[in-house]
Write a protein that holds these residues in place. Structure first.
Motif, mmCIF file in Angstrom:
data_model
loop_
_atom_site.group_PDB
_atom_site.id
_atom_site.type_symbol
_atom_site.label_atom_id
_atom_site.label_comp_id
_atom_site.label_asym_id
_atom_site.label_seq_id
_atom_site.Cartn_x
_atom_site.Cartn_y
_atom_site.Cartn_z
ATOM 1 N N GLY A 1 -1.489 8.361 6.221
ATOM 2 C CA GLY A 1 -2.599 7.580 5.702
ATOM 3 C C GLY A 1 -2.101 6.557 4.704
ATOM 4 O O GLY A 1 -0.923 6.557 4.314
ATOM 5 N N PHE A 2 -3.000 5.681 4.256
ATOM 6 C CA PHE A 2 -2.623 4.569 3.380
ATOM 7 C C PHE A 2 -3.628 4.440 2.248
ATOM 8 O O PHE A 2 -4.840 4.548 2.459
ATOM 9 N N LEU A 3 -3.118 4.201 1.046
ATOM 10 C CA LEU A 3 -3.944 4.045 -0.143
ATOM 11 C C LEU A 3 -3.766 2.645 -0.721
ATOM 12 O O LEU A 3 -2.634 2.174 -0.880
ATOM 13 N N GLY A 4 -4.870 1.986 -1.069
ATOM 14 C CA GLY A 4 -4.827 0.699 -1.729
ATOM 15 C C GLY A 4 -5.155 0.837 -3.197
ATOM 16 O O GLY A 4 -6.316 0.775 -3.604
ATOM 17 N N LEU A 5 -4.143 1.041 -4.025
ATOM 18 C CA LEU A 5 -4.283 1.193 -5.468
ATOM 19 C C LEU A 5 -3.137 0.454 -6.158
ATOM 20 O O LEU A 5 -2.158 0.067 -5.509
ATOM 21 N N GLY A 6 -3.221 0.320 -7.470
ATOM 22 C CA GLY A 6 -2.148 -0.332 -8.202
ATOM 23 C C GLY A 6 -1.015 0.595 -8.579
ATOM 24 O O GLY A 6 0.089 0.144 -8.880
ATOM 25 N N MET A 7 -1.291 1.918 -8.583
ATOM 26 C CA MET A 7 -0.260 2.890 -8.954
ATOM 27 C C MET A 7 -0.575 4.226 -8.313
ATOM 28 O O MET A 7 -1.749 4.580 -8.139
ATOM 29 N N LYS B 1 0.847 -1.196 0.000
ATOM 30 C CA LYS B 1 0.000 0.000 0.000
ATOM 31 C C LYS B 1 0.879 1.243 0.000
ATOM 32 O O LYS B 1 2.034 1.196 0.442
ATOM 33 N N PHE B 2 0.331 2.317 -0.503
ATOM 34 C CA PHE B 2 1.046 3.587 -0.521
ATOM 35 C C PHE B 2 0.851 4.307 0.803
ATOM 36 O O PHE B 2 -0.236 4.274 1.390
ATOM 37 N N LEU C 1 -10.590 6.568 -0.952
ATOM 38 C CA LEU C 1 -10.002 5.233 -0.992
ATOM 39 C C LEU C 1 -8.925 4.986 0.055
ATOM 40 O O LEU C 1 -8.225 3.981 -0.027
ATOM 41 N N SER C 2 -8.777 5.851 1.018
ATOM 42 C CA SER C 2 -7.793 5.589 2.071
ATOM 43 C C SER C 2 -8.284 4.461 2.984
ATOM 44 O O SER C 2 -9.481 4.254 3.163
#
Length: 456
Positions: A133-139, A41-42, A454-455
């Protein structure tokens, strides 16, 4: 991921059988098969959405240190904390600070999903305290390469230097992408080969269902899974669909030859990564590696080398499924559910193989090439859409999970973890489609809204 400073317990490679033993040593009877789930995750600062550096106050180092309150143990490289180990596996850092849990080997998907929830809750507890914070994405949907920090890991310095020599998108792979992966066992060489073939052929199904990277630097990039497209121009020597896996006689020997043909990145000695980018592991076996003249490799060197090949499915002492974009909690649970359902029940494995066994090399490659942009709209060999085909694949996976009959305390089997994927097929809307609809609709082109939506 570990940091080794003592190789005395890793034996020298005396011959080819030692190389093959890495693969054959992974063989386990079905009752000992486990599920190992990895998810990235970012990390961003909630105040300004910036990606934090390792050493800034409240940055990645402090995030790692904060997690030690949950029993995680620090792992250091050159005196710097770069990972954590604990009962739930290993927490490690990707090159620009993408935060990864490589989960423990677990018996069922109920445990896997609980592990992921535990990890995300711990990250949120520490992150809230640090303003992260954290993001669940592919890019990364908005960051340029130049805006991203570099983590203090020696292997990444070597890779970042080498990547531009062999492809135009390798730095994006390292710095701007996140994935979900699952690691699975096999009982024999033949079982490994069949699972490898099914996994490779159906990897585009996972890519389509998990497509979640349609934005780059604040704008649509023309793909549903740009992360998947990135791999097509990262390094042709160590990526791809591996056509030889489908040839008669494929097994440990053939994959070993492939791995030996993959150019090296590094050798780890005395706590340091030695740059060997582009060198031959075969030369190393002969004691002719220029950086370590006269020295021959140990088993640990070969295991390290195997980790530097990046095909769609990777063999070590287990099989890694590598086709999915990063996502949020439900998708972290869904990816292992898909592959466990397909590969851990013999009836499901046979049915999945029947779907793809007659595909040609060109058909498999065409599907791999089409899916990053088209996702569910891609045409599968035989003329069906990916959406229709994926529905059949999910039915097989669900049957496999039902046959496994791993129940939780409420008496539910593992099939419910496929629900997010069934929704994608039912609606025809991937995570990428949803992002693009928001971007073109209520967000009015303001990609910063992703942090609200989306966080974790």
């Amino acid at each position: 991921m570990t940091t080794r400073t003592d190789l005395s317990e890793s034996p020298l490679i005396e011959g080819r059988d030692d190389l093959l033993s890495v693969f054959s040593g992974g063989e386990k009877p079905a009752e000992r098969w486990r599920i190992g789930t990895e998810h990235e995750k970012f990390v961003y600062r909630t105040s300004d959405h910036r990606a934090p550096s390792w050493d800034e106050p409240g940055g990645i180092r402090d995030l790692l240190l904060g997690l030690t309150e949950f029993g995680w143990r620090p792992v250091e490289e050159n005196g710097k904390i770069i990972a954590l180990s604990g009962d739930d596996g290993t927490i490690s850092l990707e090159p620009a600070g993408q935060f990864e849990l490589s989960g423990a080997p677990l018996e069922n998907l109920h445990q896997t999903c609980a592990e992921a929830a535990r990890h995300l809750a711990q990250c949120k507890t520490v992150g809230d305290r640090l303003g992260l914070g954290f993001l669940g994405l592919g890019m990364w949907p908005d960051k340029t390469r130049a805006e991203l920090p570099i983590m203090p890991k020696g292997r990444y310095k070597i890779m970042l230097s080498h990547m531009p020599r062999v492809g135009s998108l390798g730095l994006d792979m390292m710095l701007r992408t996140c994935t979900i992966q699952v690691n699975l066992d096999y009982s024999s060489e033949a079982d490994m080969a069949k699972k490898f073939r099914v996994g490779l052929a159906l990897q585009p199904v996972a890519t389509a269902l998990f497509a979640n990277s349609p934005l780059t630097e604040g704008k649509p990039n023309g793909y549903k899974s740009f992360r998947s497209h990135i791999w097509t121009d990262t390094d042709p020597h160590r990526t791809g669909m591996l056509p030889f896996v489908f040839e008669d006689g494929f097994g440990y020997e053939r994959y070993c030859d492939y791995a030996l043909d993959v150019p090296m990145y590094f050798v780890f000695r005395d706590g340091q990564y030695i740059d060997c980018a582009g060198e031959s592991f075969r030369a190393f076996l002969d004691g002719k590696l220029p950086q370590l003249p006269g020295e021959r490799p140990r088993i640990s060197d070969f295991v390290d080398h195997l980790s530097t090949a990046f095909p769609e499915v990777r063999l070590k002492s287990f099989l890694e499924m590598r086709g999915a974009d990063g996502g949020r909690w439900g998708r972290i649970c869904a990816l292992p559910a898909l592959w466990v359902g397909l590969l851990y029940d013999q009836g499901a494995l046979d049915a999945a193989w029947d779907l793809v066994r007659d595909w040609t090399i060109d058909q498999r490659q065409q599907l791999r090439s089409d899916v990053p942009a088209q996702a569910l709209e891609a045409t599968v060999p035989g003329g069906r859409t990916m959406r229709e085909f994926a529905g059949e694949v999910l039915d097989i996976a669900a049957a496999g999970l039902t046959a496994r009959a791993r129940l939780n305390g409420a008496g539910d089997n593992e099939g419910g973890f496929l629900d997010p994927l069934r929704e994608v097929v039912a609606t025809g809307v991937t995570p990428a489609d949803r992002l693009l609809a928001w971007y073109n609709g209520e967000w009015a082109g303001d990609v910063s809204k992703v942090y609200d939506e989306l966080s974790f």
